[in-house]
Design a protein around this motif. Structure first.
Motif, PDB file in Angstrom:
ATOM      1  N   UNK A  32       0.831  -1.207   0.000  1.00 15.17           N
ATOM      2  CA  UNK A  32       0.000   0.000   0.000  1.00 15.17           C
ATOM      3  C   UNK A  32       0.865   1.257   0.000  1.00 15.17           C
ATOM      4  N   UNK A  33       1.930   1.248   0.775  1.00 16.78           N
ATOM      5  CA  UNK A  33       2.841   2.397   0.817  1.00 16.78           C
ATOM      6  C   UNK A  33       3.452   2.646  -0.555  1.00 16.78           C
ATOM      7  N   UNK A  34       3.805   1.583  -1.253  1.00 16.58           N
ATOM      8  CA  UNK A  34       4.371   1.736  -2.605  1.00 16.58           C
ATOM      9  C   UNK A  34       3.366   2.372  -3.563  1.00 16.58           C
ATOM     10  N   UNK A  35       2.081   2.083  -3.366  1.00 18.09           N
ATOM     11  CA  UNK A  35       1.055   2.666  -4.226  1.00 18.09           C
ATOM     12  C   UNK A  35       0.751   4.110  -3.854  1.00 18.09           C
ATOM     13  N   UNK A  36       0.635   4.385  -2.559  1.00 16.75           N
ATOM     14  CA  UNK A  36       0.217   5.705  -2.083  1.00 16.75           C
ATOM     15  C   UNK A  36       1.366   6.711  -2.096  1.00 16.75           C
ATOM     16  N   UNK A  41       8.249   5.453   0.260  1.00 19.68           N
ATOM     17  CA  UNK A  41       8.396   4.017   0.502  1.00 19.68           C
ATOM     18  C   UNK A  41       9.742   3.496   0.029  1.00 19.68           C
ATOM     19  N   UNK A  42      10.327   4.176  -0.956  1.00 21.14           N
ATOM     20  CA  UNK A  42      11.632   3.730  -1.454  1.00 21.14           C
ATOM     21  C   UNK A  42      12.788   4.478  -0.793  1.00 21.14           C
ATOM     22  N   UNK A  43      12.530   5.266   0.241  1.00 19.81           N
ATOM     23  CA  UNK A  43      13.599   5.914   0.993  1.00 19.81           C
ATOM     24  C   UNK A  43      13.900   7.337   0.581  1.00 19.81           C
ATOM     25  N   UNK A  44      13.071   7.930  -0.276  1.00 19.05           N
ATOM     26  CA  UNK A  44      13.277   9.302  -0.749  1.00 19.05           C
ATOM     27  C   UNK A  44      14.691   9.486  -1.297  1.00 19.05           C
ATOM     28  N   UNK A  45      15.101   8.548  -2.127  1.00 16.54           N
ATOM     29  CA  UNK A  45      16.461   8.541  -2.659  1.00 16.54           C
ATOM     30  C   UNK A  45      16.633   9.574  -3.767  1.00 16.54           C
ATOM     31  N   UNK A  46      17.802  10.190  -3.790  1.00 16.79           N
ATOM     32  CA  UNK A  46      18.163  11.122  -4.855  1.00 16.79           C
ATOM     33  C   UNK A  46      19.198  10.449  -5.738  1.00 16.79           C
ATOM     34  N   UNK A  47      19.017  10.615  -7.042  1.00 18.28           N
ATOM     35  CA  UNK A  47      19.919   9.994  -8.002  1.00 18.28           C
ATOM     36  C   UNK A  47      20.586  11.067  -8.847  1.00 18.28           C
TER      37      UNK A  47
END
Length: 191
Positions: A32-36, A41-47
């Motif tokens: 649910x977190x991945x959808x919402x 949910x993925x760690x607020x990663x910067x690329x």
């Protein structure tokens, strides 16, 4: 009841509780977190250039003078009455003064309470701009324009004022530099 039967019963109960807590509860919530909120949910990663350089929610240390510096981290929290705190603040003030910042903002001197604050105040960011302009040979006005672009806040109902995300600002600095030369993304210093 024999010891073997009790052991088997205990193992069965452990397996059932594990299935309930991990499989039945946690996995659907993660889905649910991945959808919402996929970013959170993925760690607020910067690329940058296709590789992860950090999270926008976790402070990173930068050791190069070419980058905006965040709050000191990694040291224990000390009471205001502790003489060791006064020594650390004086040492930090001396380092900043040798870098050309005569009256450093408090968040450049005092440790982060959590040790992972990703932001610094607008004043702390602005105090570092002359050094960044010198190091990167960029006009100060160009760096000043980056501040409002990377300003966040005030955050919700919190009593803090607007802040600058250090990692995002440093990535933007490298973007400025990449318009003239090719450069690799910033690599935070190990703590």
């Amino acid at each position: 009841m024999s010891i073997a039967a009790q052991l088997f019963r205990g193992l069965r109960l452990t397996l059932v509780l594990w299935l309930l807590t991990v499989v039945v509860t946690t996995l659907p919530l993660l889905g649910l977190a991945r959808l919402v909120a996929p970013d959170a949910a993925s760690g607020s990663l910067l690329r940058a250039d296709g590789r992860v350089v950090g999270s926008r929610l976790i402070g990173q240390g930068f050791s190069s003078a070419r980058y905006l510096q965040g709050r000191p981290a990694g040291a224990p929290n000390l009471a205001a009455s502790n003489p060791e705190l006064a020594k650390r603040v004086a040492a930090a003030a001396s380092r900043w003064q040798s870098a050309g910042v005569t009256d450093p903002a408090a968040d450049l001197l005092l440790d982060s309470g959590s040790g992972v604050d990703p932001h610094i105040s607008l004043a702390a960011a602005r105090q570092q701009l002359p050094r960044l302009a010198r190091e990167r040979q960029l006009p100060l006005a160009e760096l000043e324009r980056l501040i409002p672009q990377h300003q966040e806040g005030p955050l919700g109902l919190q009593a803090i004022g607007p802040v600058v995300n250090v990692l995002r600002f440093n990535l933007a600095l490298d973007q400025l530099a990449s318009t003239s030369t090719t450069q690799s993304p910033p690599v935070p210093a190990r703590r």
